[in-house]
Design a protein around this motif. Structure first.
Motif, PDB file in Angstrom:
ATOM      1  N   GLU A  45       6.699   2.887   8.778  1.00 29.46           N
ATOM      2  CA  GLU A  45       5.356   3.378   9.086  1.00 29.46           C
ATOM      3  C   GLU A  45       5.251   4.829   8.620  1.00 29.46           C
ATOM      4  O   GLU A  45       6.134   5.644   8.922  1.00 29.46           O
ATOM      5  N   VAL A  46       4.182   5.140   7.868  1.00 24.99           N
ATOM      6  CA  VAL A  46       4.025   6.483   7.298  1.00 24.99           C
ATOM      7  C   VAL A  46       2.624   6.995   7.598  1.00 24.99           C
ATOM      8  O   VAL A  46       1.631   6.269   7.419  1.00 24.99           O
ATOM      9  N   VAL A  55      -0.137   3.688   7.477  1.00 23.58           N
ATOM     10  CA  VAL A  55       0.197   2.392   6.891  1.00 23.58           C
ATOM     11  C   VAL A  55       1.587   1.999   7.358  1.00 23.58           C
ATOM     12  O   VAL A  55       2.529   2.807   7.329  1.00 23.58           O
ATOM     13  N   GLN A 100      -2.553   7.016   1.089  1.00 27.51           N
ATOM     14  CA  GLN A 100      -3.783   6.536   1.708  1.00 27.51           C
ATOM     15  C   GLN A 100      -4.239   7.514   2.804  1.00 27.51           C
ATOM     16  O   GLN A 100      -3.460   8.342   3.282  1.00 27.51           O
ATOM     17  N   ASN A 138       2.936   7.647   1.349  1.00 29.48           N
ATOM     18  CA  ASN A 138       1.644   7.075   1.715  1.00 29.48           C
ATOM     19  C   ASN A 138       0.552   7.929   1.078  1.00 29.48           C
ATOM     20  O   ASN A 138       0.323   9.072   1.507  1.00 29.48           O
ATOM     21  N   ARG A 186       0.821  -1.208   0.000  1.00 28.13           N
ATOM     22  CA  ARG A 186       0.000   0.000   0.000  1.00 28.13           C
ATOM     23  C   ARG A 186       0.857   1.262   0.000  1.00 28.13           C
ATOM     24  O   ARG A 186       0.372   2.341  -0.333  1.00 28.13           O
ATOM     25  N   LEU A 187       2.103   1.136   0.408  1.00 29.35           N
ATOM     26  CA  LEU A 187       3.028   2.260   0.383  1.00 29.35           C
ATOM     27  C   LEU A 187       3.783   2.274  -0.943  1.00 29.35           C
ATOM     28  O   LEU A 187       3.969   1.228  -1.576  1.00 29.35           O
TER      29      LEU A 187
END
Length: 735
Positions: free
Chosen positions: A710-711, A678, A674, A672, A654-655
């Motif tokens: 982690e973003v 994520v 999103q 990211n 997803r990243l």
């Protein structure tokens, strides 16, 4: 020096009495190294042979003292009023044959807009005199870095000339001088009036008869009219560059665009960015993500397009939104947050930019842009976004050597031909089928974690082994040399993905007898009669709004056939699934070497052909537009093909990770896009053995060459990677 700074002065902003303090803030607390100033023709040339550069002198003298470098942006699009009085026939004329008087507008509150038509000899001479006087006046200044000779090149009045423009009020230029030059251009192209008559289907008697088209319905005249206008814009760029080069051969000359075909339309603007960039020393782009509601993928597409158009020359992010955008005097975009500044900077950096300038330093003062766009507010107070820009400036200077050595390596090609977009405009009055398809295909590349190269037909044969996949969005223009180059690309091992109607029309807009033109026999694919696909019940043209003659005026009736009302394509290769077709559903006759890989209502509409060492995937719909409209199966299909034939350095789920690589170090940049946090574990190339977060300066663990990242939502994380186990070599402030 990695150029990092801001647009500073456009009359009347910032106020004259505050400029020294403002420049001291830019050089001090912000830590920027460069500013850009607008030198507006009407402002600096108020009378014939009178040039007033006093304000520019004050700004540059302060920059000389502070060590700031200055880009001088020459603005010919605000013409002096005395020149318009002398040559009223040089005013721009729209397709309703209305001449435009000089005026002010949102970006030119000091008047003189949209300038005068540079096809007029006296106007061009006066413009040359102004540019020469300016260059001679400033070329010895220590602070002068270079010239930006044309701000967002296009036919100037085609943009934002009214809050309520009609289509014909956006089409230019129909003045007598431009019309005469168009006739001369036609004469050079066709040689005889008989040849023009054959191409245009006319019975002209002499070269005095042809006129630029004003209404839609024909193709050949529109194609030639906008080809001419594109050539005219390119000639104007060459004129500006040559004039400045003669006066000042020691400083670079650049320009920056705001529209990037095929992601953006080109016909009204009359631009071919490759031709515009050709005489320049460097090229650039203007991006306003919050104002124009851009996704990270769309921004990345524009950056890749800008780099591609430069064809190896340096490119800058010459205007990056600094504060909220203004649509009207009241309507405004969402605020620019520090996370936006981070995200936008790193998107440009992974695409290979060598300079970043904001628009603008201080919130605009008057007109419909007032209160907007500034890094700092009207009181010149530093905002959180300005402080973040300053922090990033320092970070980039720390990693300047790595960033300067970095060379982006695209692995996917996206083909476009300006003629194709002109044809779409002639057909539909818009370019959405092309731009939507291009944006959709780019989204597949973005999600595949590879960079893309946008290319025109003359570059196909130059593609090296790095470009293993070539995407051909909605390409209705069929030129024999393009078809031959595409076929050779496949034979040599490339993977080609095409939308329907490839080469449906020749260069004059005549339908060709077989589609895909010049390729149907080799590929074993022949299109049959296509079905039009209703666009989710949204009428797009006057004819669709009218509906059939049996319906009341304004009614809209969905076409009665099942294909048009249920345009779903069942695909089997390289994925299984169903795709919602867009624009057309085209049945195919398939023979060896092709095989059917998709059907609609039992009809073959997608095929795969093994040709030489490579493969063609041909879809009887606008597959790119399907992705653009959110079809996840279409996205997965193209992404799978890209993934099978490319080798991204780092892959996310997803990243979206990218690597800025040098000799023994790299920056892992993870985006990211999103709306939620994520966290993912990513596999790094085994050469990297140390990792450190560039923001927190904390060490990051690598376990079997894997790193957990982690973003935050719509944000970016940057990790500094090293190949050697020597922590003392980080060069950071603290261990």
């Amino acid at each position: 020096m990695f150029v990092y700074g801001t647009q500073f002065h456009r009359p009347p902003n910032p106020p004259r009495q505050t400029r020294v303090a403002a420049l001291e803030q830019i050089a001090g607390p912000l830590g920027f190294n460069t500013i850009k100033v607008w030198t507006m023709w009407n402002w600096c040339n108020p009378e014939p042979d009178v040039y007033d550069f006093a304000e520019l002198d004050e700004i540059m003298a302060t920059c000389d003292r502070l060590g700031l470098r200055v880009i001088v942006n020459t603005i010919l699009e605000t013409a002096p009023y005395w020149l318009a009085e002398q040559y009223p026939e040089a005013r721009y004329v729209n397709a309703d044959l209305e001449p435009l008087n000089l005026r002010g507008r949102s970006s030119d509150p000091n008047g003189g807009w949209p300038g005068l038509c540079l096809d007029h000899a006296a106007v061009r001479e006066a413009a040359a005199n102004f540019l020469t006087a300016l260059a001679n006046h400033i070329k010895h200044r220590p602070s002068l870095l270079g010239y930006d000779c044309w701000n967002e090149p296009h036919v100037e009045p085609a943009w934002f000339n009214s809050m309520w423009p009609s289509p014909n009020q956006m089409l230019f230029c129909y003045c007598e001088t431009t019309t005469a030059q168009f006739r001369s251009w036609l004469s050079q192209k066709y040689g005889t009036i008989a040849n023009l008559n054959e191409a245009w289907i006319r019975r002209f008697r002499s070269w005095d008869d042809p006129l630029p088209p004003q209404t839609h319905g024909t193709y050949a005249d529109w194609l030639d009219w906008r080809r001419f206008m594109i050539d005219s814009m390119s000639d104007q760029m060459a004129f500006r560059v040559k004039t400045l080069q003669v006066a000042d051969p020691d400083h670079f000359i650049m320009s920056h665009g705001a529209k990037f075909p095929p992601i953006d339309p080109l016909t009204l603007s009359s631009i071919n960015n490759v031709a515009l960039a050709q005489p320049l020393d460097r090229w650039g782009c203007a991006i306003f993500p919050k104002w124009h509601r851009m996704t990270p993928a769309l921004m990345a597409a524009k950056f890749d397009a800008c780099r591609s158009d430069a064809r190896g020359k340096p490119w800058w992010l010459a205007e990056l939104q600094g504060g909220h955008g203004m649509t009207t005097g009241l309507q405004r975009s969402a605020h620019v947050q520090p996370s936006d500044i981070r995200l936008w900077n790193w998107l440009a950096l992974v695409a290979g930019t060598s300079g970043i300038l904001y628009w603008t330093y201080m919130a605009e003062a008057t007109g419909t842009e007032a209160t907007g766009f500034g890094l700092v507010n009207a009181a010149q107070e530093l905002t959180p976004r300005a402080r973040e820009a300053a922090r990033i400036c320092g970070l980039l200077q720390r990693h300047e050597a790595l960033i300067e050595r970095y060379k982006p390596r695209p692995q996917v090609g996206i083909l476009y031909d300006p003629d194709n977009q002109i044809l779409s405009f002639a057909m539909e009055g818009k370019e959405d089928p092309v731009t939507g398809s291009a944006q959709g295909y780019y989204r597949a590349a973005w999600h595949s974690d590879v960079l893309a190269r946008f290319l025109q037909p003359d570059e196909i044969r130059e593609l090296g082994p790095d470009i293993r996949v070539l995407l051909v969005p909605w390409h209705l223009i069929g030129k024999p040399e393009t078809a031959e180059a595409l076929n050779d690309y496949v034979r040599q091992g490339g993977v080609l993905i095409c939308d329907t109607a490839l080469g449906l029309f020749d260069e004059n807009g005549w339908q060709q007898s077989r589609t895909p033109a010049n390729l149907h026999e080799t590929w074993g694919i022949v299109e049959e009669e296509a079905f039009w696909v209703a666009d989710d019940g949204r009428p797009a043209t006057i004819w669709e709004r009218m509906g059939p003659l049996s319906s009341p005026a304004g009614a809209y009736t969905v076409p009665p056939d099942l294909v048009s009302t249920s345009p779903y394509v069942a695909v089997t290769d390289p994925v299984d699934g169903t795709i919602r077709g867009r624009h057309l559903i085209t049945p195919l006759k398939v023979s060896a070497p092709a095989e059917v890989v998709g059907t609609c209502q039992g009809m073959p509409v997608a095929a795969r052909a093994r040709v030489g060492k490579g493969t063609v995937y041909y879809f009887g719909t606008n597959l790119g537009a399907s992705i653009h409209e959110g079809d996840e199966t279409a996205l997965r299909l193209v992404g799978t093909l890209i993934g099978q034939h490319t080798t991204p350095r780092v892959v996310g789920s997803r990243l979206r990770p990218r690597l800025i690589e040098g000799e023994d170090e790299a920056l892992l940049v993870v985006f990211n896009d999103q709306s939620e946090i994520v966290c993912e574990t990513m596999q790094l190339p085994p050469v990297y053995r140390l990792a450190r977060d560039v923001d927190s300066e904390s060490s990051q663990s690598l376990d079997d060459h894997q790193i957990e990242v982690e973003v935050n939502p719509f944000d970016v994380r940057v990790i500094h990677l090293r190949t050697k186990l020597n922590k003392a070599s980080w060069g950071y402030r603290s261990a």
